[in-house]
Motif scaffolding. Structure first.
Motif, short mmCIF file in Angstrom:
data_model
loop_
_atom_site.label_atom_id
_atom_site.label_comp_id
_atom_site.label_asym_id
_atom_site.label_seq_id
_atom_site.Cartn_x
_atom_site.Cartn_y
_atom_site.Cartn_z
N MET A 1 0.84 -1.20 0.00
CA MET A 1 0.00 0.00 0.00
C MET A 1 0.89 1.25 0.00
O MET A 1 0.45 2.32 -0.40
CB MET A 1 -0.94 0.01 1.20
CG MET A 1 -0.26 0.05 2.53
SD MET A 1 -1.41 -0.01 3.92
CE MET A 1 -2.14 1.63 3.82
N LEU A 2 2.15 1.09 0.42
CA LEU A 2 3.08 2.23 0.44
C LEU A 2 3.44 2.68 -0.98
O LEU A 2 4.01 3.75 -1.18
CB LEU A 2 4.35 1.88 1.23
CG LEU A 2 4.12 1.63 2.72
CD1 LEU A 2 5.40 1.14 3.39
CD2 LEU A 2 3.61 2.89 3.42
N GLY A 3 3.11 1.86 -1.97
CA GLY A 3 3.35 2.24 -3.37
C GLY A 3 2.17 2.98 -3.98
O GLY A 3 2.25 3.44 -5.12
N SER A 4 1.09 3.10 -3.22
CA SER A 4 -0.11 3.77 -3.75
C SER A 4 0.02 5.29 -3.61
O SER A 4 0.35 5.79 -2.53
CB SER A 4 -1.35 3.28 -2.98
OG SER A 4 -2.43 4.16 -3.21
N MET A 5 -0.28 6.01 -4.69
CA MET A 5 -0.29 7.49 -4.63
C MET A 5 -1.43 7.94 -3.75
O MET A 5 -1.29 8.80 -2.87
CB MET A 5 -0.51 8.11 -6.01
CG MET A 5 0.35 7.59 -7.12
SD MET A 5 2.05 7.96 -6.85
CE MET A 5 2.78 6.61 -7.75
N ALA A 6 -2.61 7.34 -3.98
CA ALA A 6 -3.82 7.80 -3.31
C ALA A 6 -3.73 7.59 -1.79
O ALA A 6 -4.30 8.36 -1.02
CB ALA A 6 -5.03 7.05 -3.87
N LEU A 7 -3.02 6.54 -1.35
CA LEU A 7 -2.98 6.23 0.08
C LEU A 7 -1.79 6.85 0.80
O LEU A 7 -1.60 6.65 1.99
CB LEU A 7 -2.95 4.70 0.27
CG LEU A 7 -4.16 3.94 -0.29
CD1 LEU A 7 -3.99 2.44 -0.09
CD2 LEU A 7 -5.46 4.41 0.36
N ASN A 8 -0.97 7.63 0.07
CA ASN A 8 0.22 8.22 0.69
C ASN A 8 -0.15 9.52 1.37
O ASN A 8 -0.25 10.57 0.73
CB ASN A 8 1.32 8.45 -0.34
CG ASN A 8 2.61 8.96 0.30
OD1 ASN A 8 2.66 9.19 1.51
ND2 ASN A 8 3.63 9.12 -0.50
N THR A 9 -0.33 9.46 2.69
CA THR A 9 -0.65 10.67 3.46
C THR A 9 0.46 11.00 4.45
O THR A 9 0.40 12.01 5.13
CB THR A 9 -1.97 10.48 4.24
OG1 THR A 9 -1.84 9.29 5.03
CG2 THR A 9 -3.16 10.37 3.31
#
Ligand SMILES: NC(=O)c1ccc[n+]([C@@H]2O[C@H](COP(=O)([O-])OP(=O)(O)OC[C@H]3O[C@@H](n4cnc5c(N)ncnc54)[C@H](OP(=O)(O)O)[C@@H]3O)[C@@H](O)[C@H]2O)c1
Length: 235
Positions: free
Chosen positions: A142-150
């Motif tokens: 999930m650390l590779g997801s743009m949308a989930l990077n907060t």
């Protein structure tokens, strides 16, 4: 008897994949650079082949493919991965913050996380195409997801897993005519050397979930990012 090839199979998620596929009666080919006692102890627990070589040595990878010959491989499971030279488990985000980028470390992370799965897929594609299962899987995050990077940080690892997603998408398109399903799967945040003790998931649960997803993938999922729970994840 179906066959699975698992990289990074001496500890963490890779070792648990070996345990579960063996228990299910699969011929399990465990690729490691150093066999662990825990892996060696599984010899005799089923049809286990331990193949010892360093994934980042291209000649060793080619020799491994040559040893396989034309044996069918139902699932190629690219599991081996690294965050880089620091330990997220022990040091949190500190070694992966803005301001410390290092060319050698980035090259190592991209070589193992991205290039190795790509090259292994190229080397074993005929073995996979000759099987019943016809699946090429690379563990993403999930650390590779743009949308989930907060949260930011973790530059090389995040970038490498985003690259894994892009690579698996292309592979899904290119190999679909051969009946191969290619997908990146996120195993959840799991207690391993990489995930650390604060992770909510234990390896047996995460691996059981990933295995369920691998078994249930259809051509409609081809190239999507899917979680261990079977949910489609945002890019
Ligand atoms: N744990 C999590 O929360 C989590 C979350 C998302 C995604 N993932 C992904 O899941 C996969 C497995 O992670 P894990 O948590 O099981 O990590 P881990 O416990 O740190 O294990 C990493 C594995 O990769 C192998 N490896 C590292 N460098 C290698 C090299 N140069 N050549 C061959 N093998 C090498 C290690 O072998 P050695 O023992 O020889 O170093 C080890 O078997 C990785 O792709 C990771 O990115 C994990």
């Amino acid at each position: 008897m179906p066959t699975v090839v698992i990289t990074g199979a001496n500890r963490g998620l890779g070792l648990e994949f070996v345990r579960q596929y063996l228990a299910d009666g699969w011929h399990t080919i465990a690729c490691v650079r150093r066999p662990s006692e825990a892996l060696s102890a599984l010899e005799g627990a089923g049809h286990l082949t331990i193949s010892t070589f360093d994934l980042v040595d291209p000649a060793a990878m080619a020799a491994f493919a040559a040893r396989l010959g034309d044996a069918p491989v139902d699932v190629l499971l690219n599991n081996a991965g690294t965050m880089g030279r620091g330990s997220f488990a022990e040091q949190g985000l500190e070694p992966f913050r803005f301001g410390v980028a290092n060319a050698e470390e980035w090259a190592e992370v991209f070589h193992l996380n991205v290039f190795v799965p790509m090259k292994l897929a190229e080397l074993l594609v005929d073995n996979v195409a000759a099987s019943e299962g016809r699946r090429i899987i690379t563990l993403t995050s999930m650390l590779g997801s743009m949308a989930l990077n907060t949260l930011g940080g973790l530059y090389a690892y995040r970038a490498s897993k985003a690259a894994v997603n892009a690579m698996m998408r292309s592979m899904a398109i290119d190999l679909a005519p051969r009946g191969i399903i290619a997908a990146p799967i996120h195993p959840g945040w799991v207690k391993t050397g990489l995930g650390g003790d604060r992770a909510p998931l234990e390896a047996p649960e995460a691996v059981a979930g990933v295995r369920r997803v691998i078994a249930s993938l259809t051509p409609e999922n081809n190239g999507q990012v899917v979680s261990y729970a079977g949910e489609a994840m945002p890019w």
